[in-house]
Design a protein around this motif. Structure first.
Motif, PDB file in Angstrom:
ATOM      1  N   THR A 110      41.960 -11.774 -63.978  1.00  0.00           N
ATOM      2  CA  THR A 110      41.938 -10.310 -64.006  1.00  0.00           C
ATOM      3  C   THR A 110      43.337  -9.745 -63.953  1.00  0.00           C
ATOM      4  O   THR A 110      43.539  -8.567 -63.706  1.00  0.00           O
ATOM      5  CB  THR A 110      41.159  -9.791 -62.780  1.00  0.00           C
ATOM      6  OG1 THR A 110      41.821 -10.246 -61.594  1.00  0.00           O
ATOM      7  CG2 THR A 110      39.736 -10.290 -62.790  1.00  0.00           C
ATOM      8  N   GLY A 111      44.317 -10.614 -64.145  1.00  0.00           N
ATOM      9  CA  GLY A 111      45.704 -10.217 -63.952  1.00  0.00           C
ATOM     10  C   GLY A 111      46.210 -10.735 -62.630  1.00  0.00           C
ATOM     11  O   GLY A 111      47.397 -10.930 -62.437  1.00  0.00           O
ATOM     12  N   GLY A 112      45.312 -10.922 -61.695  1.00  0.00           N
ATOM     13  CA  GLY A 112      45.675 -11.482 -60.406  1.00  0.00           C
ATOM     14  C   GLY A 112      44.891 -12.724 -60.069  1.00  0.00           C
ATOM     15  O   GLY A 112      44.954 -13.184 -58.950  1.00  0.00           O
ATOM     16  N   PHE A 113      44.172 -13.264 -61.009  1.00  0.00           N
ATOM     17  CA  PHE A 113      43.414 -14.498 -60.815  1.00  0.00           C
ATOM     18  C   PHE A 113      42.525 -14.395 -59.582  1.00  0.00           C
ATOM     19  O   PHE A 113      42.698 -15.116 -58.603  1.00  0.00           O
ATOM     20  CB  PHE A 113      44.350 -15.696 -60.714  1.00  0.00           C
ATOM     21  CG  PHE A 113      45.315 -15.767 -61.863  1.00  0.00           C
ATOM     22  CD1 PHE A 113      46.678 -15.753 -61.663  1.00  0.00           C
ATOM     23  CD2 PHE A 113      44.855 -15.818 -63.169  1.00  0.00           C
ATOM     24  CE1 PHE A 113      47.565 -15.805 -62.719  1.00  0.00           C
ATOM     25  CE2 PHE A 113      45.734 -15.865 -64.238  1.00  0.00           C
ATOM     26  CZ  PHE A 113      47.096 -15.863 -64.005  1.00  0.00           C
ATOM     27  N   LYS A 114      41.570 -13.504 -59.652  1.00  0.00           N
ATOM     28  CA  LYS A 114      40.644 -13.258 -58.554  1.00  0.00           C
ATOM     29  C   LYS A 114      39.774 -14.482 -58.327  1.00  0.00           C
ATOM     30  O   LYS A 114      39.125 -14.975 -59.252  1.00  0.00           O
ATOM     31  CB  LYS A 114      39.782 -12.050 -58.913  1.00  0.00           C
ATOM     32  CG  LYS A 114      38.770 -11.637 -57.871  1.00  0.00           C
ATOM     33  CD  LYS A 114      38.041 -10.395 -58.362  1.00  0.00           C
ATOM     34  CE  LYS A 114      37.013  -9.925 -57.365  1.00  0.00           C
ATOM     35  NZ  LYS A 114      36.313  -8.713 -57.864  1.00  0.00           N
ATOM     36  N   THR A 115      39.756 -14.977 -57.100  1.00  0.00           N
ATOM     37  CA  THR A 115      39.019 -16.194 -56.765  1.00  0.00           C
ATOM     38  C   THR A 115      37.932 -15.876 -55.763  1.00  0.00           C
ATOM     39  O   THR A 115      38.201 -15.308 -54.711  1.00  0.00           O
ATOM     40  CB  THR A 115      39.972 -17.258 -56.189  1.00  0.00           C
ATOM     41  OG1 THR A 115      40.972 -17.559 -57.162  1.00  0.00           O
ATOM     42  CG2 THR A 115      39.209 -18.528 -55.845  1.00  0.00           C
TER      43      THR A 115
END
Lengths: 113, 114
Positions: free
Chosen positions: A96-101
């Protein structure tokens, strides 16, 4: 949003047996799936991971499989040892641009000697 | 390298008090995260930050605020603590520009709200 379900919540095996932990995810856009091990009182640490363009990955006694169509992935530990006893978490990551985990709820593995 | 550090390690608050949990990393990572861990609930994402100056909500953002002060630091603030916020809080960071690769976790902050 993404939801990750993990089963079983508790798993008890005899030393030397295999252990399998299964996870499902909901968002087909997730494309990276790490597994973390957390020992009591410690921080989670990565043990293996798999990208969505790979079906299986192995590292010594640990392997992970991914079925993108069914949106599920599994951790396999062979020849279990007492030091494998810990909580294991699966996770799914979205770019998501921030690598949502998003993590699963965890599986507490007991390996009996 | 210290990796990811968190302060304090332990904290007890009374309902309604406020506090800020501090997190810093010295690995030059762009992405940083705050999770809470409750028994049987795994790690739940509170907020994350893709880069300095940006933040996004995770799964459970209500009751929290965050600040990405600079590339190194990402703080989590509880404005009015509630007993439901009793938990272990983990900060994590990820190498720049990569989808894959390890999230590095801090040692955690154990927070109790009475």
């Amino acid at each position: 949003g993404e939801n990750v379900e993990q089963h079983p919540s508790t798993l008890s095996v005899q030393e030397g047996d295999s252990a399998v932990i299964k996870c499902t995810y909901s968002d087909s856009a997730s494309n990276y799936f790490p597994w973390y091990k957390q020992e009591l009182g410690k921080r989670p640490q990565l043990i293996i991971d798999i990208r969505s363009n790979v079906g299986e990955k192995k590292d010594q006694r640990i392997a992970v499989t991914l079925n993108k169509t069914a949106k599920h992935f599994s951790l396999h530990i062979t020849e279990t040892q007492p030091e494998d006893s810990a909580v294991y978490f699966c996770a799914a990551t979205l770019n998501t641009g921030g690598f949502k985990t998003i993590f699963g709820a965890g599986t507490r593995l007991f390996v009996k000697a | 390298n210290a990796g990811v550090t968190q302060t304090p390690k332990f904290q007890v608050l009374k309902t309604g008090q406020s506090m800020t949990l501090q997190c810093a990393q010295d690995m030059n990572h762009n992405s940083m995260y705050w999770y809470r861990q409750d028994p049987g609930m795994g790690l739940r994402l509170i907020y994350y930050s893709a880069s300095e100056g940006t933040t996004d909500k995770g799964e459970v953002p209500n009751g929290y605020n965050v600040s990405r002060l600079n590339k190194r630091e990402f703080s989590l603030r509880l404005e009015s603590a509630a007993p439901s916020q009793t938990s272990v809080y983990f900060c994590a960071s990820r190498p720049e520009g990569t989808l894959t690769g390890e999230q590095f976790f801090g040692p955690g902050t154990r927070l109790t709200v009475l």
